[in-house]
Motif scaffolding. Structure first.
Motif, PDB file in Angstrom:
ATOM      1  N   GLU A  51      -8.248  -5.884   2.140  1.00  0.00           N
ATOM      2  CA  GLU A  51      -7.298  -4.884   2.607  1.00  0.00           C
ATOM      3  C   GLU A  51      -7.183  -3.579   2.394  1.00  0.00           C
ATOM      4  OE1 GLU A  51      -4.219  -6.538   3.916  1.00  0.00           O
ATOM      5  OE2 GLU A  51      -5.428  -8.433   4.094  1.00  0.00           O
ATOM      6  N   ARG A  52      -7.937  -3.087   1.371  1.00  0.00           N
ATOM      7  CA  ARG A  52      -7.899  -1.684   1.162  1.00  0.00           C
ATOM      8  C   ARG A  52      -8.900  -1.202   2.217  1.00  0.00           C
ATOM      9  NH1 ARG A  52     -12.077   1.064  -1.613  1.00  0.00           N
ATOM     10  NH2 ARG A  52     -11.581   2.982  -2.434  1.00  0.00           N
ATOM     11  N   THR A  53      -9.827  -1.867   2.497  1.00  0.00           N
ATOM     12  CA  THR A  53     -10.632  -1.428   3.687  1.00  0.00           C
ATOM     13  C   THR A  53     -10.128  -1.362   4.978  1.00  0.00           C
ATOM     14  OG1 THR A  53     -12.727  -2.532   2.647  1.00  0.00           O
ATOM     15  CG2 THR A  53     -12.863  -2.107   5.112  1.00  0.00           C
ATOM     16  N   ILE A  86       5.721  -0.142   0.901  1.00  0.00           N
ATOM     17  CA  ILE A  86       4.626   0.435  -0.197  1.00  0.00           C
ATOM     18  C   ILE A  86       4.820   2.047  -0.193  1.00  0.00           C
ATOM     19  CG2 ILE A  86       2.856  -1.541   0.566  1.00  0.00           C
ATOM     20  CD1 ILE A  86       1.746   0.675   2.356  1.00  0.00           C
ATOM     21  N   THR A  87       6.097   2.479  -0.009  1.00  0.00           N
ATOM     22  CA  THR A  87       6.042   3.748  -0.060  1.00  0.00           C
ATOM     23  C   THR A  87       6.992   4.155  -1.259  1.00  0.00           C
ATOM     24  OG1 THR A  87       7.908   3.923   1.400  1.00  0.00           O
ATOM     25  CG2 THR A  87       5.579   4.107   2.332  1.00  0.00           C
ATOM     26  N   GLY A  88       8.018   3.476  -1.568  1.00  0.00           N
ATOM     27  CA  GLY A  88       8.840   4.021  -2.624  1.00  0.00           C
ATOM     28  C   GLY A  88       8.832   3.121  -3.909  1.00  0.00           C
ATOM     29  N   VAL A 117      -0.356  -5.137  -0.513  1.00  0.00           N
ATOM     30  CA  VAL A 117      -0.278  -4.020  -1.452  1.00  0.00           C
ATOM     31  C   VAL A 117      -1.425  -4.180  -2.416  1.00  0.00           C
ATOM     32  CG1 VAL A 117       2.248  -3.820  -0.777  1.00  0.00           C
ATOM     33  CG2 VAL A 117       1.361  -5.203  -2.623  1.00  0.00           C
ATOM     34  N   GLY A 118      -2.302  -5.035  -2.415  1.00  0.00           N
ATOM     35  CA  GLY A 118      -3.543  -5.138  -3.297  1.00  0.00           C
ATOM     36  C   GLY A 118      -3.210  -5.994  -4.395  1.00  0.00           C
ATOM     37  N   ASP A 135      -4.457   5.372  -1.094  1.00  0.00           N
ATOM     38  CA  ASP A 135      -4.501   5.748  -2.740  1.00  0.00           C
ATOM     39  C   ASP A 135      -3.558   4.799  -3.159  1.00  0.00           C
ATOM     40  OD1 ASP A 135      -6.068   7.864  -1.923  1.00  0.00           O
ATOM     41  OD2 ASP A 135      -4.137   9.546  -1.993  1.00  0.00           O
ATOM     42  N   ARG A 136      -2.594   4.273  -2.954  1.00  0.00           N
ATOM     43  CA  ARG A 136      -1.588   3.259  -3.705  1.00  0.00           C
ATOM     44  C   ARG A 136      -2.354   1.979  -3.772  1.00  0.00           C
ATOM     45  NH1 ARG A 136       2.660   4.321  -0.951  1.00  0.00           N
ATOM     46  NH2 ARG A 136       3.194   5.931  -2.546  1.00  0.00           N
ATOM     47  N   ILE A 137      -3.065   1.680  -2.734  1.00  0.00           N
ATOM     48  CA  ILE A 137      -3.782   0.125  -2.870  1.00  0.00           C
ATOM     49  C   ILE A 137      -4.826   0.316  -3.556  1.00  0.00           C
ATOM     50  CG2 ILE A 137      -5.230   0.495  -0.986  1.00  0.00           C
ATOM     51  CD1 ILE A 137      -4.394  -2.690  -0.183  1.00  0.00           C
TER      52      ILE A 137
END
Length: 476
Positions: free
Chosen positions: A366-368, A16-18, A153-154, A422-424
């Protein structure tokens, strides 16, 4: 010590980083994604939108090939030939249908197998039309794979149909012919329609449609490895149940301090929508039951009128009673057809969206969880910095280097935690926006189809009684 324990990593196998930074536009060309797959990168995007010439406003791809509407028959509603030609000549499309449910085996080891037929012009598939045979556990296994890869990843993953121990047991102990006939077995037909809607919703998603596991499920004509962990009585199923209970408790007890009002407002909207849809679904189910009961009572009226006409001496009255019996039989069939329309068009769509709203809530959860992980990292960083400051004051130079390394390590974890959070958050906003567009379009198509069927049934009912009226007036 407790403060030395690092929280379990939430994203061991999920990147989930790149690569996800290129996901700003969900609706790029599928041809570009095919090229990216050839370079060894996972295909993430697909042009999932199309619209008819009569609808100038761009809407998600949810025309008849992707709308989960069925009129109650064993065969799904197919596209018009003109629509097929339009698709084949231009826009990418994928049309999935499930037919021919068959019982395989005998006794408690028996299971139902379904024929999954796919038509598409997408370049990521090897053929334009293909068919495979899948069992119910294969569908659940596919859903587990997609959830494992994309939920963290949302992404909003369409829910798979629920298992029914009672219905499955009835199929296992039933005869071979009963298991094979979808029209003669209401449970099999409901499950077939639910599985078809599940695949269509998954294919409608611009990312899931290009997933390797999803494509393998549709086009590889081989027996997939049995998904044993989907059994409700398996060890994995029991552990999944305990984990689900724990997740539910966590959802209820933990409330994060929202810094973005969008999520707070959207969650309140989803909760209110879920409550109202649940009430509507309950009332529609009751309406279906009442229509079927009305059909039974109408059948009783038809039988009574037929017996009365047989013992009536008056000729014209006897003919009128006999005509009334025939009309009531036709009305009975019409009530049953209307009940099927209520169920397969209206009731099942509401049930699907109750499940989809649950999937939206899962993405929010998942965000929580990521927020909790980020906050834990911040707390650990504060403790490490405090321990480092104490060592500097007490001149414990032998442990100072290790303390500095731990501070640097936790600073990196805090930074990654914030980036992941922030990404999710961005991903969920995009997914919810796509979900809302599909929801509005699905309900529009559903209401139009439902009202058209309802008007046809009422018009036919008027014709039945108009044809009976001259016979009633002829009684002398």
């Amino acid at each position: 010590m407790a403060d030395q324990v690092e929280p379990p990593p939430l994203f061991e196998n999920v990147n989930i980083t790149g690569e996800d930074k290129e996901d700003d536009d969900l609706f790029v060309s599928a041809h570009q994604e095919a090229a990216s797959q050839s370079e060894g990168k996972p295909a993430e995007l697909l042009n999932g939108e199309s619209h008819s010439p009569s609808e100038p406003v761009a809407t998600p791809r949810a025309e008849m090939e992707n709308i989960p509407i069925n009129n109650g028959s064993s065969r799904p509603a197919s596209m018009d030939q003109a629509d097929r030609n339009n698709h084949e000549g231009g826009d990418d499309f994928i049309e999935i249908s499930i037919t021919e449910p068959q019982k395989v085996g005998d006794g408690m080891g028996a299971y139902m197998a379904y024929r999954v037929t796919t038509r598409t012009n997408m370049p990521v598939f090897k053929k334009r039309e293909f068919a495979v045979t899948r069992r119910f556990s294969d569908f659940l296994g596919l859903h587990d794979k997609l959830t494992e890869k994309y939920l963290k990843v949302g992404r909003i993953i369409p829910p798979a149909p629920e298992k029914s121990v009672i219905g499955t047991t009835k199929i296992k102990i039933s005869g071979q012919n009963e298991g094979q006939s979808s029209n003669g077995n209401e449970f099999v037909e409901k499950r077939r329609a639910a599985l078809e809607r599940y695949l269509k919703r998954t294919a409608q998603h611009p990312v899931l449609a290009l997933d390797p596991d999803f494509r393998e499920f549709l086009e590889c004509d081989i027996e997939l490895p049995k998904a044993t962990n989907t059994s409700a009585l398996s060890g994995a199923g029991v552990m999944r149940l305990f984990n689900k209970v724990g997740e539910t408790v966590n959802k209820i007890t933990y409330r994060m301090d929202e810094t973005d009002p969008w999520f707070e407002d959207k969650l309140a909207h989803i909760e209110a929508l879920e409550t109202q849809l649940r009430k509507l679904h309950t009332n529609v189910e009751a309406m279906v039951t009442y229509r079927r009961e009305l059909a039974q009572y109408t059948n009783g009226v038809a039988r009574s009128a037929a017996m009365l006409s047989a013992c009536e001496d008056h000729n014209s009255l006897s003919r009128a009673l006999n005509q009334l019996a025939d009309t009531e039989e036709k009305v009975e069939a019409l009530h049953l057809e209307q009940a099927n329309t209520d169920f397969f068009i209206l009731c099942e769509l509401l049930k699907d969206y109750l499940g989809l709203l649950g999937s939206v809530r899962d993405a929010f959860h998942e965000r929580t969880k990521l927020f909790q992980h980020w906050q834990h990292s911040q707390q650990m960083l504060a403790k490490k910095r405090e321990a480092k400051a104490k060592m500097e004051l007490t001149n414990k130079s032998d442990k100072l280097d290790q303390a500095c390394a731990e501070v640097i390590e936790w600073e990196a974890k805090v930074e990654r935690g914030q980036e992941n959070f922030d990404r999710i958050s961005q991903m969920i906003k995009k997914e919810v926006d796509r979900f809302e567009k599909c929801r509005i379009h699905d309900f529009k198509i559903m209401f139009i189809k439902y009202f058209e069927n309802h008007l046809e049934h009422q018009a036919q009912l008027v014709k039945y009684w108009e044809s009976f009226l001259p016979e009633a007036r002829a009684i002398a």
